[in-house]
Design an enzyme around this catalytic site. Structure first.
Site, short mmCIF file in Angstrom:
data_model
loop_
_atom_site.label_atom_id
_atom_site.label_comp_id
_atom_site.label_asym_id
_atom_site.label_seq_id
_atom_site.Cartn_x
_atom_site.Cartn_y
_atom_site.Cartn_z
N HIS A 135 1.34 -3.63 -7.10
CA HIS A 135 0.31 -3.23 -6.13
C HIS A 135 -1.05 -3.67 -6.70
CE1 HIS A 135 -2.35 -0.32 -4.06
NE2 HIS A 135 -1.39 -0.12 -3.18
N ASP A 212 3.52 2.44 -13.41
CA ASP A 212 2.92 2.87 -12.15
C ASP A 212 4.02 3.57 -11.36
OD1 ASP A 212 2.19 3.06 -9.51
OD2 ASP A 212 1.36 1.02 -9.38
N GLN A 215 5.34 4.92 -6.37
CA GLN A 215 6.45 4.88 -5.40
C GLN A 215 7.73 5.45 -5.98
OE1 GLN A 215 6.20 4.12 -2.25
NE2 GLN A 215 4.12 3.34 -2.28
N LYS A 238 1.72 10.89 -2.18
CA LYS A 238 2.99 10.21 -1.91
C LYS A 238 4.17 11.09 -2.30
CE LYS A 238 0.88 5.69 -2.81
NZ LYS A 238 0.74 5.04 -1.51
N CYS A 376 -1.11 -4.15 0.14
CA CYS A 376 -1.85 -4.20 -1.13
C CYS A 376 -1.04 -4.89 -2.22
CB CYS A 376 -2.29 -2.81 -1.60
SG CYS A 376 -3.37 -2.00 -0.43
C1 LIG Z 1 3.06 0.97 -6.32
C2 LIG Z 1 1.71 1.57 -6.01
N1 LIG Z 1 0.79 1.66 -6.97
C3 LIG Z 1 -0.42 2.18 -6.75
C4 LIG Z 1 -0.77 2.65 -5.51
C5 LIG Z 1 -2.12 3.25 -5.30
O1 LIG Z 1 -2.02 4.58 -5.04
P1 LIG Z 1 -3.33 5.43 -4.61
O2 LIG Z 1 -3.94 4.70 -3.45
O3 LIG Z 1 -2.78 6.76 -4.23
O4 LIG Z 1 -4.22 5.47 -5.80
C6 LIG Z 1 0.14 2.57 -4.46
C7 LIG Z 1 -0.22 3.00 -3.10
O5 LIG Z 1 0.33 2.57 -2.13
C8 LIG Z 1 1.41 2.02 -4.73
O6 LIG Z 1 2.32 1.91 -3.76
#
Ligand SMILES: Cc1ncc(COP(=O)(O)O)c(C=O)c1O
Length: 418
Positions: A135, A212, A215, A238, A376
């Protein structure tokens, strides 16, 4: 929350799913006159009533600032906020509550590690290893810190199924690698990364690993001790919790050695104009008034998920993914992007002759909420030579019938475009 959740049989029955669904008021919404079919859980999940109530209760009964006053309300708020930290600690199986830093979400957690851990340690020619399925939140903070330090970003490629190329990874982690930062589950493809192996390889070379988990945490049990990972980031929203709250797990010895990320109230021990000394962990990293209500409600979201059981959720969602894969594959012209055998709750797809945005708009008229675009993760789209996908992302309250509604709506898209 219903106590039936505490004891689940395997496999999950339709009755149990109905109970779970009843806990989520937003699922009773209608859109365009149709019953809402919410399949955009990768973007954010809906919230159970218990989480909504927890926020309201905090504001009704013990709203006060934390760590600051001796009055009773402030003590209550502080207790609840710190109890939420312990809850996150147990959820991730971290060794100590001091290893849990409340942040706004995954994005802030990764930026914190990039600036406080990586920046002081990176020099020209040093390397940070990420993957081609990240992401933007796990790309851009590393690009920024590489630009600040003249370090180099190295990217592990992925194969046509959307799996990490592990041999390439093993070659990329070398003597100049200072950190590996990899997603646990891909938001665009659903691939579950073999993170235990990623960590083992990195640690053999004395390289710490950030995962990270944005998900992952709502789909799989996560144990940071068993994984032996150094940093783990996730977002509450999430995980059936509120927006604006998340957590960073960091190994205590690493957090201790890191300078603060933001300066301000609550993160200090003593301030003079000549010199400031910093508070102990984890407060050193929590400058300013935190999202107290968010933390309190996140703890309730964790209770909710644990009462249902992450093993039950994971098994049920795997069935849904299998059902969804079969149902979408039967729609002529549909191609699923991301076909790794080990997948969590994401069905990304394209359709011959129809742009993903048009797919999203037409299925929305049928009440079905999916996400369309690059999610993203523009490098993933480039890797597959496509501008965008349509993405159905599943949660514990989704049903086979809802996936069938999506499939029927996709047949309608074909009638319009093909
Ligand atoms: C794999 C992953 N990393 C990071 C993020 C960023 O999360 P946040 O917008 O809650 O900071 C997301 C959000 O969709 C994501 O799917």
């Amino acid at each position: 929350m219903k106590m039936e959740h505490d004891v689940l049989r395997d496999p999950v029955s339709a009755v149990e799913v109905k109970h779970w669904r009843d806990d989520f008021p937003a699922l009773r919404e209608k859109v365009h006159g149709q019953r809402l079919v919410y399949l955009d859980n990768g973007a954010t999940t809906q919230k159970p009533q218990a989480v909504i109530d927890a926020e309201a209760e905090y504001y009704c009964h013990y709203n006060a600032n934390v760590h600051r006053a001796v009055h009773a309300l402030s003590e209550r708020a502080t207790e609840a906020y710190e109890a939420a930290r312990h809850k996150v600690q147990r959820f991730l199986n971290a060794a100590a509550a001091e290893e849990i830093v409340f942040v706004r979400g995954t994005t802030e957690a990764i930026n914190l590690v990039a600036q406080s851990y990586a920046r002081p340690r990176l020099g020209p020619g040093d390397e940070v290893v990420i993957s081609a399925m990240e992401h933007h939140s796990n790309i851009v903070p590393w690009q920024m810190v590489c630009a600040q330090t003249a370090a180099v970003l190295k990217v592990v490629p992925i194969n046509d199924a959307g799996e990490l190329e592990l041999e390439a990874y093993e070659r990329l982690v070398g003597p100049r690698t200072r950190l590996v930062a990899i997603t646990h589950v891909s938001n665009a493809l659903g691939s579950i990364v073999p993170v235990a192996h990623i960590i083992k390889v990195a640690h053999e070379r004395n390289v710490p690993v950030l995962l990270d988990g944005a998900q992952a945490v709502s789909h799989l049990p996560v144990d940071v001790c068993a994984l032996d990972c150094d940093f783990y980031a996730f977002s509450g929203h999430k995980l059936y919790g509120p927006t604006g709250i998340g957590a960073l797990y960091g190994r205590e010895v690493l957090l201790e050695a890191m300078p603060p990320f933001l300066g301000g109230g609550d993160m200090i021990a003593e301030v003079t104009f000549e010199k400031t000394t910093y508070n102990e962990l984890p407060h050193k990293f929590e400058a300013g008034t935190p999202h107290i209500a968010g933390a309190v409600a996140l703890a309730v979201a964790i209770d909710y998920v644990q009462a249902v059981g992450l093993d039950a959720i994971s098994a049920y969602e795997r069935e849904l993914v299998a059902h969804g894969t079969a149902a979408l594959s039967e729609v002529p012209g549909v191609r699923i992007i991301g076909t790794a055998p080990d997948k969590a709750s994401i069905l990304s797809f394209i359709m011959d002759g129809a742009h993903p945005h048009d797919i999203g708009t037409i299925v929305d008229r049928e009440g079905v909420a999916i996400r369309t675009g690059h999610h993203c993760a523009q490098p993933v789209m480039r890797r597959f030579g496509i501008p965008a996908t349509a993405r159905a992302s599943l949660a514990l309250y989704n049903t086979r019938e809802e996936i069938d509604t999506l499939a029927r709506a996709l047949h309608r898209v074909r009638e319009v475009f093909c």
